[in-house]
Motif scaffolding. Structure first.
Motif, mmCIF file in Angstrom:
data_model
loop_
_atom_site.group_PDB
_atom_site.id
_atom_site.type_symbol
_atom_site.label_atom_id
_atom_site.label_comp_id
_atom_site.label_asym_id
_atom_site.label_seq_id
_atom_site.Cartn_x
_atom_site.Cartn_y
_atom_site.Cartn_z
ATOM 1 N N LEU A 134 18.260 -111.769 10.021
ATOM 2 C CA LEU A 134 17.105 -111.659 10.915
ATOM 3 C C LEU A 134 15.942 -112.527 10.424
ATOM 4 O O LEU A 134 15.210 -113.108 11.232
ATOM 5 C CB LEU A 134 16.663 -110.199 11.044
ATOM 6 N N LYS A 135 15.779 -112.623 9.107
ATOM 7 C CA LYS A 135 14.723 -113.486 8.559
ATOM 8 C C LYS A 135 14.991 -114.947 8.894
ATOM 9 O O LYS A 135 14.070 -115.709 9.221
ATOM 10 C CB LYS A 135 14.624 -113.297 7.042
ATOM 11 N N ILE A 136 16.250 -115.347 8.826
ATOM 12 C CA ILE A 136 16.605 -116.735 9.160
ATOM 13 C C ILE A 136 16.348 -117.004 10.636
ATOM 14 O O ILE A 136 15.778 -118.034 11.011
ATOM 15 C CB ILE A 136 18.087 -117.010 8.808
ATOM 16 N N ILE A 137 16.775 -116.056 11.486
ATOM 17 C CA ILE A 137 16.582 -116.215 12.933
ATOM 18 C C ILE A 137 15.098 -116.337 13.267
ATOM 19 O O ILE A 137 14.692 -117.192 14.062
ATOM 20 C CB ILE A 137 17.220 -115.034 13.694
ATOM 21 N N GLN A 138 14.277 -115.494 12.647
ATOM 22 C CA GLN A 138 12.837 -115.514 12.906
ATOM 23 C C GLN A 138 12.218 -116.825 12.439
ATOM 24 O O GLN A 138 11.393 -117.428 13.145
ATOM 25 C CB GLN A 138 12.166 -114.330 12.203
ATOM 26 N N ALA A 139 12.613 -117.274 11.257
ATOM 27 C CA ALA A 139 12.052 -118.517 10.710
ATOM 28 C C ALA A 139 12.421 -119.720 11.574
ATOM 29 O O ALA A 139 11.582 -120.575 11.868
ATOM 30 C CB ALA A 139 12.544 -118.721 9.277
ATOM 31 N N ARG A 140 13.677 -119.770 12.006
ATOM 32 C CA ARG A 140 14.128 -120.891 12.833
ATOM 33 C C ARG A 140 13.501 -120.846 14.234
ATOM 34 O O ARG A 140 13.249 -121.885 14.847
ATOM 35 C CB ARG A 140 15.652 -120.886 12.938
ATOM 36 N N LYS A 156 17.738 -123.868 16.390
ATOM 37 C CA LYS A 156 18.839 -122.920 16.473
ATOM 38 C C LYS A 156 19.335 -122.559 15.067
ATOM 39 O O LYS A 156 19.076 -123.276 14.105
ATOM 40 C CB LYS A 156 19.992 -123.504 17.296
ATOM 41 N N VAL A 157 20.042 -121.435 14.988
ATOM 42 C CA VAL A 157 20.552 -120.959 13.700
ATOM 43 C C VAL A 157 22.065 -121.154 13.653
ATOM 44 O O VAL A 157 22.793 -120.649 14.508
ATOM 45 C CB VAL A 157 20.231 -119.462 13.502
ATOM 46 N N ARG A 158 22.519 -121.897 12.668
ATOM 47 C CA ARG A 158 23.960 -122.051 12.456
ATOM 48 C C ARG A 158 24.471 -120.874 11.638
ATOM 49 O O ARG A 158 23.776 -120.403 10.734
ATOM 50 C CB ARG A 158 24.251 -123.368 11.734
ATOM 51 N N CYS A 159 25.664 -120.393 11.966
ATOM 52 C CA CYS A 159 26.246 -119.287 11.195
ATOM 53 C C CYS A 159 26.315 -119.672 9.725
ATOM 54 O O CYS A 159 26.837 -120.740 9.375
ATOM 55 C CB CYS A 159 27.645 -118.965 11.716
ATOM 56 N N PRO A 160 25.773 -118.820 8.829
ATOM 57 C CA PRO A 160 25.728 -119.146 7.394
ATOM 58 C C PRO A 160 27.087 -119.103 6.698
ATOM 59 O O PRO A 160 27.192 -119.512 5.543
ATOM 60 C CB PRO A 160 24.819 -118.049 6.803
ATOM 61 N N LYS A 161 28.112 -118.590 7.383
ATOM 62 C CA LYS A 161 29.438 -118.527 6.770
ATOM 63 C C LYS A 161 30.013 -119.932 6.674
ATOM 64 O O LYS A 161 30.115 -120.657 7.674
ATOM 65 C CB LYS A 161 30.371 -117.642 7.604
ATOM 66 N N ILE A 162 30.387 -120.348 5.473
ATOM 67 C CA ILE A 162 30.913 -121.697 5.252
ATOM 68 C C ILE A 162 32.145 -121.932 6.120
ATOM 69 O O ILE A 162 33.063 -121.116 6.149
ATOM 70 C CB ILE A 162 31.271 -121.902 3.766
ATOM 71 N N GLY A 163 32.125 -123.046 6.823
ATOM 72 C CA GLY A 163 33.268 -123.406 7.654
ATOM 73 C C GLY A 163 33.165 -122.952 9.098
ATOM 74 O O GLY A 163 33.969 -123.373 9.936
ATOM 75 N N CYS A 164 32.178 -122.113 9.417
ATOM 76 C CA CYS A 164 32.033 -121.629 10.788
ATOM 77 C C CYS A 164 31.319 -122.674 11.639
ATOM 78 O O CYS A 164 30.316 -123.253 11.219
ATOM 79 C CB CYS A 164 31.254 -120.304 10.822
ATOM 80 N N SER A 165 31.826 -122.899 12.830
ATOM 81 C CA SER A 165 31.255 -123.915 13.716
ATOM 82 C C SER A 165 30.224 -123.357 14.693
ATOM 83 O O SER A 165 29.618 -124.115 15.447
ATOM 84 C CB SER A 165 32.376 -124.593 14.522
ATOM 85 N N HIS A 166 30.025 -122.036 14.673
ATOM 86 C CA HIS A 166 29.065 -121.431 15.606
ATOM 87 C C HIS A 166 27.648 -121.858 15.220
ATOM 88 O O HIS A 166 27.183 -121.580 14.118
ATOM 89 C CB HIS A 166 29.187 -119.905 15.568
ATOM 90 N N ASP A 203 24.653 -121.391 17.108
ATOM 91 C CA ASP A 203 23.513 -120.804 17.822
ATOM 92 C C ASP A 203 23.548 -119.276 17.713
ATOM 93 O O ASP A 203 23.808 -118.571 18.692
ATOM 94 C CB ASP A 203 23.532 -121.238 19.288
ATOM 95 N N VAL A 204 23.280 -118.781 16.527
ATOM 96 C CA VAL A 204 23.292 -117.338 16.276
ATOM 97 C C VAL A 204 22.022 -116.715 16.859
ATOM 98 O O VAL A 204 20.916 -117.172 16.556
ATOM 99 C CB VAL A 204 23.377 -117.023 14.771
ATOM 100 N N LYS A 205 22.183 -115.705 17.689
ATOM 101 C CA LYS A 205 21.045 -115.015 18.292
ATOM 102 C C LYS A 205 21.011 -113.567 17.836
ATOM 103 O O LYS A 205 22.041 -112.982 17.488
ATOM 104 C CB LYS A 205 21.140 -115.053 19.824
ATOM 105 N N ARG A 206 19.816 -112.985 17.848
ATOM 106 C CA ARG A 206 19.660 -111.581 17.474
ATOM 107 C C ARG A 206 20.525 -110.685 18.350
ATOM 108 O O ARG A 206 21.105 -109.708 17.873
ATOM 109 C CB ARG A 206 18.185 -111.184 17.602
ATOM 110 N N SER A 207 20.632 -111.028 19.634
ATOM 111 C CA SER A 207 21.411 -110.215 20.572
ATOM 112 C C SER A 207 22.907 -110.270 20.290
ATOM 113 O O SER A 207 23.667 -109.447 20.810
ATOM 114 C CB SER A 207 21.143 -110.675 22.012
ATOM 115 N N ASP A 208 23.345 -111.234 19.471
ATOM 116 C CA ASP A 208 24.768 -111.347 19.120
ATOM 117 C C ASP A 208 25.165 -110.365 18.017
ATOM 118 O O ASP A 208 26.362 -110.180 17.757
ATOM 119 C CB ASP A 208 25.098 -112.758 18.624
ATOM 120 N N LEU A 209 24.192 -109.762 17.363
ATOM 121 C CA LEU A 209 24.458 -108.956 16.173
ATOM 122 C C LEU A 209 24.609 -107.476 16.503
ATOM 123 O O LEU A 209 23.803 -106.901 17.227
ATOM 124 C CB LEU A 209 23.324 -109.140 15.159
#
Length: 236
Positions: free
Chosen positions: A185-191, A197-207, A209-215
Motif C-alpha cells: 500500500l505504501k508503494i501504491i500511494q507513493a507511485r 503505475k506500480v509493477r508487481c514487486p515479485k521478481i519475474g512477474c510481468s503485471h 499495474d497493481v491497484k489497491r482494488s486488486d488486493l
C-alpha cells in the motif's frame, strides 16, 4: 393507473439508500461465513459442516443477486423522462425486476465475488495445512492433489518487498502474488503521487499495474504463518 396513489422520487431515493445498507449486511454475513469455514478446516476439517457453510454462501449470493436486481430495476426506472410523481412507478419497477430475474442461473451465484473468494480461501487453507479435499468437491480435488505435496516448511512466508515474514498478507487477484499489506500500500500511494503505475514487486512477474482494488486479504496464508509460529514457540 388513474386515481392510484402517487409515489415521490425523493421517497424512492431514500428507499434505495436503505437497500444499499442491506447489501452491506449481506457482505458482512458472507465474510463471517468464510471465517467460520476456515476455522472448521483449520481445527476439525469437518467436511459436512464446511459444505453447509458453502450452502450458506450460495444463499447469501442469491440474496445479493436479488437485491442488486431490485436496485437496478429502481435505478433504470428512475432514468426515464418523468414528472415529480408517477402513479405506476411500483408497476414499472416490478416489470423491470421480473425481466432481470427471468435471466437467473445457478452459474450467476458461483460468479459472486465473495463466493469466489470463499472457494479460493478454502482451497488455499487445505493446501496450507495439508488437508485432503472433500471427495464431493470435484472442481478443486485435482488441483489440490497436485499441490498437497507442498508442506509448511517449504512455503514462502516472506514478503517480496520487505524480505521479512508477513503479518498481514494480501493476494493480488490479477497475478496471484502475495505481499505484506502495509508494504504494497505504501508503494501504491507513493507511485500514485508520482502519477506512475506500480509493477508487481515479485521478481519475474510481468503485471505492471497493481491497484489497491486488486488486493484481497489472504486469511489462509495468515493462519498458516500464525500456526507455524505457534509451533516454533512450543518447540522452544
Amino acid at each position: 393507473m388513474p386515481g392510484g396513489a402517487t409515489i415521490s422520487f425523493s421517497c424512492v431515493d431514500s428507499s434505495l439508500s436503505s437497500l444499499k445498507n442491506c447489501q452491506s449486511y449481506i457482505n458482512t454475513g458472507m465474510d463471517i461465513a468464510t471465517r467460520v469455514a476456515l476455522d472448521l478446516v483449520e481445527s476439525l476439517n469437518d467436511v459436512e459442516e464446511v459444505s453447509n457453510m458453502e450452502n450458506v454462501m450460495l444463499e447469501y449470493a442469491a440474496m445479493d443477486r436479488e437485491l442488486n436486481h431490485y436496485m437496478r430495476a429502481i435505478e433504470e426506472t428512475m432514468k426515464r423522462d418523468k414528472p415529480e410523481n408517477i402513479p405506476d412507478l411500483q408497476y414499472l419497477v416490478k416489470e423491470k425486476f421480473t425481466a432481470l430475474e427471468s435471466k437467473n442461473s445457478d452459474s450467476d451465484l458461483q460468479r459472486n465475488e465473495k463466493y469466489i473468494y470463499f472457494k479460493d480461501q478454502l482451497k488455499q487453507m487445505r493446501k496450507q495445512f495439508c488437508l485432503q479435499s472433500d471427495n464431493n468437491d470435484n472442481e478443486d480435488i485435482e488441483q489440490i492433489d497436485e499441490d498437497i505435496a507442498v508442506t509448511q516448511s517449504q512455503m514462502n512466508f516472506i514478503c517480496p518487498i520487505t524480505q521479512m515474514e508477513m503479518k498481514k498478507p494480501v493476494r493480488n487477484k490479477v497475478c496471484g502474488h502475495i505481499y505484506e499489506e502495509d508494504a504494497i500500500l505504501k508503494i501504491i500511494q507513493a507511485r500514485k503521487q508520482q502519477k506512475k503505475k506500480v509493477r508487481c514487486p515479485k521478481i519475474g512477474c510481468s503485471h505492471a499495474d497493481v491497484k489497491r482494488s486488486d488486493l484481497v486479504p489472504d486469511e489462509a496464508l495468515k493462519r498458516a504463518i500464525d500456526s507455524q509460529n505457534k509451533q516454533s514457540w512450543s518447540t522452544l
